[in-house]
Scaffold this active site. Sequence first.
Site, PDB file in Angstrom:
ATOM      1  N   SER A   1      85.057  17.015 -42.923  1.00  0.00           N
ATOM      2  CA  SER A   1      85.984  18.141 -42.866  1.00  0.00           C
ATOM      3  C   SER A   1      87.366  17.615 -43.232  1.00  0.00           C
ATOM      4  O   SER A   1      87.598  16.395 -43.237  1.00  0.00           O
ATOM      5  CB  SER A   1      86.010  18.719 -41.445  1.00  0.00           C
TER       6      SER A   1
ATOM      7  N   TYR B   1      86.144  17.910 -32.312  1.00  0.00           N
ATOM      8  CA  TYR B   1      85.757  18.126 -33.716  1.00  0.00           C
ATOM      9  C   TYR B   1      86.322  17.010 -34.585  1.00  0.00           C
ATOM     10  O   TYR B   1      85.620  16.468 -35.456  1.00  0.00           O
ATOM     11  CB  TYR B   1      86.275  19.487 -34.164  1.00  0.00           C
TER      12      TYR B   1
END
Length: 271
Positions: free
Chosen positions: A140, A153
């Site tokens: 990401s 995350y």
Amino acid sequence: MKDLKNKVAVITGAGSGIGRSLANALARRGCRLALSDVNEVGLAETAAALSGSDVKTYVLNVADRDAIYAHADEVVRDFGQANLIINNAGVALSSTVRDMSDEDFQWIMDIDFWGVAHGTRAFLPHLIASGDGHVVNISSVFGLIGVPKQSAYNAAKFAVRGFTESLRQEMKLEKQPVSVSCVHPGGIQTNIANSARMGATENGAALRKGFDKLAMTTPDKAAQTIIKGILKNESRILVGLDAWGIDAINRLLGSAYQPLVERFSRKNMYI
């Protein structure tokens, strides 16, 4: 991997979003597809749209290590080989470090990091045996910079990046026939925010609405970018203009990017 025709491509999280778009795009290029997802309904919908292609579906929870290794063996039994593994399945969590529960922290790490790590390790011997393999791991932009309320995350996606970059170097040094790419999508128009877990103090509705505004790239466009990166054997595949911008800021400023993120977060995340 210069040609995808007749290659066996394995995609986790194929029941929606980027995974579904990758399945569609790879089918058009003549790939044979092994598609998995924990969502059986979504997986069936993906497969139904691929009539005429060589597709098999597998219900798989990537948080289950033993299930992933069994899946790798099953795919090779069904198709005879595996050439491309795209570890795409992922989830999201928005919570401060103080508010985050151990259960939620473990949940996201089991899927977003361990799912990728086990998926890579389970398929790697088969990719080597194929003589023309490629590992694609989805990180990401949050694997490039740290963001408030995204510590778990961030931890998973930074770990995916480090794991994947290390593997790429190992494959080169060992002269193995396997290429390795790490993908860093920016905001993609998927359901990941809608299915995200939220900390006890989070305004989930507002955060999801904010994410929707920032999601600049369609899943189909993301899939096209990823496939182009695979064919070019890119080590880092940036998806979306926002991903390119974040990568540039990180390279230019180093750790000095953090005040910019703090200012943005004060206006958009601490709500």
